[in-house]
Design a protein around this motif. Sequence first.
Motif, PDB file in Angstrom:
ATOM      1  N   GLY A 173       0.810  -1.043   0.027  1.00 17.68           N
ATOM      2  CA  GLY A 173       0.392   0.241  -0.058  1.00 17.68           C
ATOM      3  C   GLY A 173       0.781   1.044  -0.355  1.00 17.68           C
ATOM      4  N   MET A 174       1.833   1.292   0.537  1.00 18.46           N
ATOM      5  CA  MET A 174       2.911   2.389   1.024  1.00 18.46           C
ATOM      6  C   MET A 174       3.446   3.034  -0.726  1.00 18.46           C
ATOM      7  SD  MET A 174       4.641   1.988   4.669  1.00 18.46           S
ATOM      8  CE  MET A 174       5.606   3.476   4.455  1.00 18.46           C
ATOM      9  N   ALA A 175       3.560   1.809  -1.232  1.00 22.22           N
ATOM     10  CA  ALA A 175       4.154   1.924  -2.919  1.00 22.22           C
ATOM     11  C   ALA A 175       3.243   1.749  -3.700  1.00 22.22           C
ATOM     12  CB  ALA A 175       5.142   0.167  -2.819  1.00 22.22           C
ATOM     13  N   ASP A 176       1.923   1.726  -3.802  1.00 21.07           N
ATOM     14  CA  ASP A 176       0.914   1.789  -4.771  1.00 21.07           C
ATOM     15  C   ASP A 176       0.298   3.147  -4.776  1.00 21.07           C
ATOM     16  OD1 ASP A 176       0.495  -0.965  -5.490  1.00 21.07           O
ATOM     17  OD2 ASP A 176      -0.552  -1.491  -4.808  1.00 21.07           O
ATOM     18  N   TRP A 177       0.950   3.918  -3.877  1.00 21.09           N
ATOM     19  CA  TRP A 177      -0.061   4.835  -3.692  1.00 21.09           C
ATOM     20  C   TRP A 177       0.613   5.903  -4.436  1.00 21.09           C
ATOM     21  CZ3 TRP A 177       1.656  10.699  -1.598  1.00 21.09           C
ATOM     22  CH2 TRP A 177       0.426  10.519  -2.315  1.00 21.09           C
ATOM     23  N   PRO A 178       2.252   5.971  -4.324  1.00 20.04           N
ATOM     24  CA  PRO A 178       2.872   7.056  -4.852  1.00 20.04           C
ATOM     25  C   PRO A 178       3.463   7.305  -6.932  1.00 20.04           C
ATOM     26  CG  PRO A 178       4.425   6.048  -3.675  1.00 20.04           C
ATOM     27  CD  PRO A 178       2.917   6.027  -3.363  1.00 20.04           C
ATOM     28  N   LEU A 179       2.773   5.196  -6.660  1.00 18.16           N
ATOM     29  CA  LEU A 179       2.829   4.984  -7.874  1.00 18.16           C
ATOM     30  C   LEU A 179       1.209   5.336  -9.185  1.00 18.16           C
ATOM     31  CD1 LEU A 179       3.825   2.954 -10.595  1.00 18.16           C
ATOM     32  CD2 LEU A 179       3.602   1.260  -9.568  1.00 18.16           C
ATOM     33  N   GLY A 180       0.684   5.813  -7.860  1.00 19.98           N
ATOM     34  CA  GLY A 180      -0.705   5.615  -8.438  1.00 19.98           C
ATOM     35  C   GLY A 180      -1.420   6.636  -8.430  1.00 19.98           C
ATOM     36  N   LYS A 182       1.558   8.631  -9.897  1.00 18.12           N
ATOM     37  CA  LYS A 182       2.045   9.056 -11.250  1.00 18.12           C
ATOM     38  C   LYS A 182       1.287   8.940 -12.020  1.00 18.12           C
ATOM     39  CE  LYS A 182       6.941   7.555 -12.663  1.00 18.12           C
ATOM     40  NZ  LYS A 182       7.740   7.217 -12.636  1.00 18.12           N
ATOM     41  N   GLN A 183       1.086   7.345 -12.145  1.00 21.69           N
ATOM     42  CA  GLN A 183      -0.284   6.986 -13.510  1.00 21.69           C
ATOM     43  C   GLN A 183      -0.872   7.776 -13.630  1.00 21.69           C
ATOM     44  OE1 GLN A 183      -1.072   2.950 -12.255  1.00 21.69           O
ATOM     45  NE2 GLN A 183       0.782   2.254 -12.621  1.00 21.69           N
ATOM     46  N   LYS A 184      -1.988   8.502 -12.524  1.00 24.61           N
ATOM     47  CA  LYS A 184      -2.915   9.359 -12.742  1.00 24.61           C
ATOM     48  C   LYS A 184      -1.944  10.397 -13.730  1.00 24.61           C
ATOM     49  CE  LYS A 184      -5.846   9.448 -10.079  1.00 24.61           C
ATOM     50  NZ  LYS A 184      -6.305   9.532  -7.798  1.00 24.61           N
ATOM     51  N   THR A 185      -1.283  11.300 -13.536  1.00 27.17           N
ATOM     52  CA  THR A 185      -0.652  12.049 -13.109  1.00 27.17           C
ATOM     53  C   THR A 185      -0.537  12.499 -14.830  1.00 27.17           C
ATOM     54  OG1 THR A 185       0.083  13.357 -11.783  1.00 27.17           O
ATOM     55  CG2 THR A 185       1.001  13.734 -13.333  1.00 27.17           C
ATOM     56  N   GLN A 186       0.161  11.323 -15.320  1.00 23.29           N
ATOM     57  CA  GLN A 186       0.775  10.825 -16.841  1.00 23.29           C
ATOM     58  C   GLN A 186      -0.367  10.943 -17.397  1.00 23.29           C
ATOM     59  OE1 GLN A 186       3.081   7.333 -16.849  1.00 23.29           O
ATOM     60  NE2 GLN A 186       5.320   8.398 -16.140  1.00 23.29           N
ATOM     61  N   CYS A 187      -1.740  10.265 -17.362  1.00 21.40           N
ATOM     62  CA  CYS A 187      -3.145  10.548 -17.877  1.00 21.40           C
ATOM     63  C   CYS A 187      -3.477  11.775 -18.123  1.00 21.40           C
ATOM     64  CB  CYS A 187      -4.275   9.313 -17.233  1.00 21.40           C
ATOM     65  SG  CYS A 187      -5.301   9.066 -18.171  1.00 21.40           S
ATOM     66  N   PHE A 188      -3.620  12.161 -17.220  1.00 16.22           N
ATOM     67  CA  PHE A 188      -4.188  13.058 -17.457  1.00 16.22           C
ATOM     68  C   PHE A 188      -3.591  14.178 -18.488  1.00 16.22           C
ATOM     69  CE2 PHE A 188      -6.382  13.356 -13.441  1.00 16.22           C
ATOM     70  CZ  PHE A 188      -7.235  13.965 -14.318  1.00 16.22           C
ATOM     71  N   VAL A 189      -1.846  14.393 -18.140  1.00 12.15           N
ATOM     72  CA  VAL A 189      -1.169  14.981 -18.887  1.00 12.15           C
ATOM     73  C   VAL A 189      -1.138  14.482 -20.617  1.00 12.15           C
ATOM     74  CG1 VAL A 189       1.112  15.578 -20.115  1.00 12.15           C
ATOM     75  CG2 VAL A 189       0.972  15.230 -17.509  1.00 12.15           C
ATOM     76  N   GLU A 190      -1.515  13.266 -20.950  1.00 14.87           N
ATOM     77  CA  GLU A 190      -1.681  12.819 -22.133  1.00 14.87           C
ATOM     78  C   GLU A 190      -3.200  13.495 -22.905  1.00 14.87           C
ATOM     79  OE1 GLU A 190      -0.850   8.873 -21.989  1.00 14.87           O
ATOM     80  OE2 GLU A 190       1.485   9.424 -21.351  1.00 14.87           O
ATOM     81  N   CYS A 191      -4.578  13.238 -21.619  1.00 15.21           N
ATOM     82  CA  CYS A 191      -5.315  13.018 -22.120  1.00 15.21           C
ATOM     83  C   CYS A 191      -5.520  14.864 -22.961  1.00 15.21           C
ATOM     84  CB  CYS A 191      -6.834  13.341 -21.448  1.00 15.21           C
ATOM     85  SG  CYS A 191      -8.215  13.283 -21.786  1.00 15.21           S
ATOM     86  N   CYS A 201     -11.118  13.783 -19.765  1.00 16.85           N
ATOM     87  CA  CYS A 201      -9.848  13.045 -18.988  1.00 16.85           C
ATOM     88  C   CYS A 201     -10.234  12.926 -17.743  1.00 16.85           C
ATOM     89  CB  CYS A 201      -9.963  14.202 -19.065  1.00 16.85           C
ATOM     90  SG  CYS A 201      -8.567  14.855 -20.582  1.00 16.85           S
ATOM     91  N   ALA A 202     -11.420  13.430 -16.744  1.00 14.95           N
ATOM     92  CA  ALA A 202     -10.824  12.432 -15.910  1.00 14.95           C
ATOM     93  C   ALA A 202     -12.059  11.406 -15.330  1.00 14.95           C
ATOM     94  CB  ALA A 202     -12.321  14.237 -14.589  1.00 14.95           C
ATOM     95  N   ALA A 203     -12.836  11.317 -16.010  1.00 10.55           N
ATOM     96  CA  ALA A 203     -13.663   9.845 -15.939  1.00 10.55           C
ATOM     97  C   ALA A 203     -11.566   8.885 -16.359  1.00 10.55           C
ATOM     98  CB  ALA A 203     -14.165   9.524 -16.707  1.00 10.55           C
ATOM     99  N   GLN A 204     -11.368   9.514 -17.724  1.00 13.04           N
ATOM    100  CA  GLN A 204     -10.604   8.619 -17.939  1.00 13.04           C
ATOM    101  C   GLN A 204      -9.096   8.126 -17.458  1.00 13.04           C
ATOM    102  OE1 GLN A 204      -9.576   9.419 -21.831  1.00 13.04           O
ATOM    103  NE2 GLN A 204      -7.499   8.458 -21.788  1.00 13.04           N
ATOM    104  N   CYS A 205      -8.899   9.093 -16.339  1.00 15.31           N
ATOM    105  CA  CYS A 205      -7.907   8.879 -15.700  1.00 15.31           C
ATOM    106  C   CYS A 205      -8.181   8.723 -14.270  1.00 15.31           C
ATOM    107  CB  CYS A 205      -7.152  10.299 -15.690  1.00 15.31           C
ATOM    108  SG  CYS A 205      -6.636  10.643 -17.176  1.00 15.31           S
ATOM    109  N   GLU A 210      -2.766  -0.411 -12.902  1.00 15.49           N
ATOM    110  CA  GLU A 210      -3.340  -1.312 -11.938  1.00 15.49           C
ATOM    111  C   GLU A 210      -3.080  -0.707 -10.451  1.00 15.49           C
ATOM    112  OE1 GLU A 210      -1.937  -6.087 -10.838  1.00 15.49           O
ATOM    113  OE2 GLU A 210      -0.837  -4.576 -12.633  1.00 15.49           O
ATOM    114  N   ALA A 211      -1.971   0.318  -9.931  1.00 10.72           N
ATOM    115  CA  ALA A 211      -2.120   0.813  -8.718  1.00 10.72           C
ATOM    116  C   ALA A 211      -2.826   1.790  -8.350  1.00 10.72           C
ATOM    117  CB  ALA A 211      -0.658   1.316  -8.491  1.00 10.72           C
ATOM    118  N   SER A 212      -3.631   2.302  -9.588  1.00 15.80           N
ATOM    119  CA  SER A 212      -4.986   3.229  -8.975  1.00 15.80           C
ATOM    120  C   SER A 212      -5.939   2.414  -9.251  1.00 15.80           C
ATOM    121  CB  SER A 212      -4.992   4.362 -10.466  1.00 15.80           C
ATOM    122  OG  SER A 212      -4.066   4.565 -10.391  1.00 15.80           O
ATOM    123  N   GLN A 213      -6.651   1.125  -9.647  1.00 14.17           N
ATOM    124  CA  GLN A 213      -7.280   0.566  -9.820  1.00 14.17           C
ATOM    125  C   GLN A 213      -7.500   0.028  -7.695  1.00 14.17           C
ATOM    126  OE1 GLN A 213      -7.559  -2.249 -12.654  1.00 14.17           O
ATOM    127  NE2 GLN A 213      -7.711  -0.899 -13.848  1.00 14.17           N
TER     128      GLN A 213
END
Length: 226
Positions: A173-180, A182-191, A201-205, A210-213
């Motif tokens: 859990g401690m490792a997934d939160w910063p990874l999630g 990061k994944q969400k931020t990358q999704c927003f940038v690309e969107c 974009c909000a619903a898409q990201c 996997e970490a965000s899920q």
Amino acid sequence: MKRSVLGLLLTLSCAAAYGQVGTSTTNCFAGVAGDFHCTTTQIAPPPPPPPMPVYQAPQPVVVPNAAQLQLQQQLLMQQQQIRIFEQRQELDAQQQVVSAPKAAPDNTDLKAAYCTGVVEAQLRVFRPASTNTATSSGLREQQTAKLQRLRAYINPRLQTLDPAPLLAARAQGMADWPLGEKQKTQCFVECFQGEGDHSHCAAQCDGAGEASQHLKICEKLSFMPY
């Protein structure tokens, strides 16, 4: 002259007749006019003599023979063996309690341990409450209350559960939160780099990666029994 002698004789005769009786002395006198009277003087009895010491013969010293000495040694050895046996039993009981197999944590326990690590990771990146805005301060208080609820559930169960899976879930859990994040931020940038409407974009990201899920289960803690 005769009366004086007569008085003296009467005094002597009364003293001899009455003398010391018990604890008193009586003296009688004949006066010059022929009168006769006696006086009694109380005498304290002498103190009783101190009691004579009672002689006690010295007690003979009984020297145990060889058979008695051997019996005493055997009794001492038996007592020592009994004490050693009782100590071993106590140690065995303690070892059985320590080495008793602990139950495996269930799905709820693993989720609670995982979310504990997630919330701890979130609180680490928050600045002190004195420098936070009202929004971030409220979020910090919300996450702190969530962490207290998780610990109140999982900590008492650590005494009966195998701690290894719980520690692994917390670390994940401690490792997934910063990874999630990061994944969400990358999704927003690309969107947002694309053309057209960005309202999707909000619903898409949300839950991108996997970490965000996995992090979604820690949003409301609806899996906990209380």
